[in-house]
Design a protein around this motif. Structure first.
Motif, PDB file in Angstrom:
ATOM      1  N   SER A 149      -7.520  99.647  37.705  1.00 37.28           N
ATOM      2  CA  SER A 149      -6.104  99.897  37.919  1.00 37.28           C
ATOM      3  C   SER A 149      -5.938 100.461  39.327  1.00 37.28           C
ATOM      4  O   SER A 149      -6.912 100.647  40.040  1.00 37.28           O
ATOM      5  CB  SER A 149      -5.569 100.880  36.877  1.00 37.28           C
ATOM      6  OG  SER A 149      -4.167 101.024  37.033  1.00 37.28           O
ATOM      7  N   ARG A 150      -4.702 100.715  39.712  1.00 37.59           N
ATOM      8  CA  ARG A 150      -4.420 101.283  41.029  1.00 37.59           C
ATOM      9  C   ARG A 150      -3.817 102.665  40.869  1.00 37.59           C
ATOM     10  O   ARG A 150      -2.974 102.894  40.019  1.00 37.59           O
ATOM     11  CB  ARG A 150      -3.466 100.404  41.814  1.00 37.59           C
ATOM     12  CG  ARG A 150      -4.076  99.100  42.227  1.00 37.59           C
ATOM     13  CD  ARG A 150      -3.273  98.460  43.353  1.00 37.59           C
ATOM     14  NE  ARG A 150      -3.856  97.186  43.698  1.00 37.59           N
ATOM     15  CZ  ARG A 150      -4.814  97.025  44.603  1.00 37.59           C
ATOM     16  NH1 ARG A 150      -5.277  98.077  45.245  1.00 37.59           N
ATOM     17  NH2 ARG A 150      -5.315  95.845  44.864  1.00 37.59           N
ATOM     18  N   ARG A 151      -4.245 103.575  41.747  1.00 34.95           N
ATOM     19  CA  ARG A 151      -3.645 104.906  41.802  1.00 34.95           C
ATOM     20  C   ARG A 151      -2.308 104.800  42.529  1.00 34.95           C
ATOM     21  O   ARG A 151      -1.960 103.759  43.076  1.00 34.95           O
ATOM     22  CB  ARG A 151      -4.584 105.862  42.534  1.00 34.95           C
ATOM     23  CG  ARG A 151      -5.845 106.148  41.763  1.00 34.95           C
ATOM     24  CD  ARG A 151      -6.630 107.281  42.444  1.00 34.95           C
ATOM     25  NE  ARG A 151      -7.762 107.654  41.646  1.00 34.95           N
ATOM     26  CZ  ARG A 151      -8.979 107.097  41.740  1.00 34.95           C
ATOM     27  NH1 ARG A 151      -9.208 106.151  42.629  1.00 34.95           N
ATOM     28  NH2 ARG A 151      -9.950 107.497  40.960  1.00 34.95           N
ATOM     29  N   ASP A 152      -1.595 105.907  42.551  1.00 35.40           N
ATOM     30  CA  ASP A 152      -0.300 105.922  43.238  1.00 35.40           C
ATOM     31  C   ASP A 152      -0.425 105.611  44.721  1.00 35.40           C
ATOM     32  O   ASP A 152       0.480 105.039  45.324  1.00 35.40           O
ATOM     33  CB  ASP A 152       0.392 107.284  43.061  1.00 35.40           C
ATOM     34  CG  ASP A 152       0.826 107.510  41.621  1.00 35.40           C
ATOM     35  OD1 ASP A 152       1.022 106.512  40.899  1.00 35.40           O
ATOM     36  OD2 ASP A 152       0.967 108.686  41.237  1.00 35.40           O
ATOM     37  N   ASP A 153      -1.581 105.954  45.333  1.00 40.40           N
ATOM     38  CA  ASP A 153      -1.763 105.669  46.754  1.00 40.40           C
ATOM     39  C   ASP A 153      -2.260 104.239  47.002  1.00 40.40           C
ATOM     40  O   ASP A 153      -2.481 103.841  48.141  1.00 40.40           O
ATOM     41  CB  ASP A 153      -2.722 106.678  47.390  1.00 40.40           C
ATOM     42  CG  ASP A 153      -4.128 106.603  46.806  1.00 40.40           C
ATOM     43  OD1 ASP A 153      -4.385 105.752  45.920  1.00 40.40           O
ATOM     44  OD2 ASP A 153      -4.973 107.406  47.239  1.00 40.40           O
ATOM     45  N   GLY A 154      -2.450 103.455  45.943  1.00 41.93           N
ATOM     46  CA  GLY A 154      -2.840 102.048  46.091  1.00 41.93           C
ATOM     47  C   GLY A 154      -4.321 101.771  45.973  1.00 41.93           C
ATOM     48  O   GLY A 154      -4.732 100.621  45.954  1.00 41.93           O
ATOM     49  N   THR A 155      -5.161 102.793  45.890  1.00 34.42           N
ATOM     50  CA  THR A 155      -6.605 102.557  45.784  1.00 34.42           C
ATOM     51  C   THR A 155      -6.980 102.140  44.370  1.00 34.42           C
ATOM     52  O   THR A 155      -6.378 102.596  43.397  1.00 34.42           O
ATOM     53  CB  THR A 155      -7.407 103.819  46.166  1.00 34.42           C
ATOM     54  OG1 THR A 155      -7.028 104.876  45.288  1.00 34.42           O
ATOM     55  CG2 THR A 155      -7.165 104.220  47.603  1.00 34.42           C
ATOM     56  N   LEU A 156      -7.980 101.264  44.282  1.00 32.97           N
ATOM     57  CA  LEU A 156      -8.453 100.802  42.973  1.00 32.97           C
ATOM     58  C   LEU A 156      -9.393 101.824  42.360  1.00 32.97           C
ATOM     59  O   LEU A 156     -10.135 102.496  43.060  1.00 32.97           O
ATOM     60  CB  LEU A 156      -9.204  99.474  43.125  1.00 32.97           C
ATOM     61  CG  LEU A 156      -8.356  98.238  43.383  1.00 32.97           C
ATOM     62  CD1 LEU A 156      -9.247  97.062  43.720  1.00 32.97           C
ATOM     63  CD2 LEU A 156      -7.512  97.918  42.178  1.00 32.97           C
ATOM     64  N   PHE A 157      -9.350 101.913  41.040  1.00 35.83           N
ATOM     65  CA  PHE A 157     -10.327 102.728  40.316  1.00 35.83           C
ATOM     66  C   PHE A 157     -10.629 102.038  38.992  1.00 35.83           C
ATOM     67  O   PHE A 157      -9.850 101.223  38.515  1.00 35.83           O
ATOM     68  CB  PHE A 157      -9.841 104.166  40.119  1.00 35.83           C
ATOM     69  CG  PHE A 157      -8.702 104.308  39.147  1.00 35.83           C
ATOM     70  CD1 PHE A 157      -8.945 104.686  37.831  1.00 35.83           C
ATOM     71  CD2 PHE A 157      -7.403 104.073  39.539  1.00 35.83           C
ATOM     72  CE1 PHE A 157      -7.899 104.813  36.937  1.00 35.83           C
ATOM     73  CE2 PHE A 157      -6.350 104.203  38.649  1.00 35.83           C
ATOM     74  CZ  PHE A 157      -6.607 104.574  37.345  1.00 35.83           C
TER      75      PHE A 157
END
Length: 170
Positions: A149-157
């Motif tokens: 998924s993506r965090r609020d800052d756009g990075t994938l996790f």
């Protein structure tokens, strides 16, 4: 008239008081010996039922995520197992009972306690998730499921799995 003859004893029916007391002591000892093993057996069965319920819930949650590209929201109430229509956008997590009716799983564990469930509001309200099924290979003989998924800052996790299980970057 029926008179008892001298020297002839009348037949008695039943047990004497000492015989009855000895029988009750023996029965009590036997119950005392077998009660702990029965209790342990029941405890093991409840634990196995709980593990089975959690495994079913895990599989159903993964299936829901594959179909809907999001995780389900908690149940409406403890008696109604349908998924809530939305999570409150304020708190970071949405918590309650497992949406057992929506997922088609049992609602309680081996001790008949309802299964609780918590999910982040973003994942329950539709933050897109990426699903990747990694087939078996020579380096990884067992296939893996990876959910990103993506965090609020756009990075994938990664929600399930990791980048090192396949040797590629997200």
């Amino acid at each position: 008239m029926n008179k008892a003859r001298p020297g002839h004893r009348r037949a008695t029916a039943g047990f004497s008081l000492p015989e009855l007391a000895i029988a009750l002591v023996i029965v009590g000892l036997l119950i005392g010996l077998f009660a702990p093993s029965l209790s342990a057996t029941l405890e093991r069965r409840k634990l196995a039922e709980t593990r089975q319920a959690l495994e079913e819930a895990r599989e159903a949650l993964l299936g829901f995520a594959v179909m809907h590209r999001r995780l389900p929201r908690p149940a409406v109430s403890f008696s109604r197992g349908e998924e809530r229509s939305a999570c409150d956008p304020g708190p970071p997590t949405c918590a309650g009972f497992l949406p057992w009716q929506t997922l088609g799983v049992r609602r309680s564990d081996g001790w008949n306690k309802l299964l609780h469930y918590s999910v982040t509001t973003a994942l329950a309200n539709g933050t897109p998730i990426s699903l990747e099924i990694v087939p078996p290979s020579e380096t990884a003989p067992v296939g893996r499921l990876k959910i990103r998924s993506r965090r609020d800052d756009g990075t994938l996790f990664y929600l399930v799995g990791s980048d090192d299980s396949c040797g590629r970057s997200p």
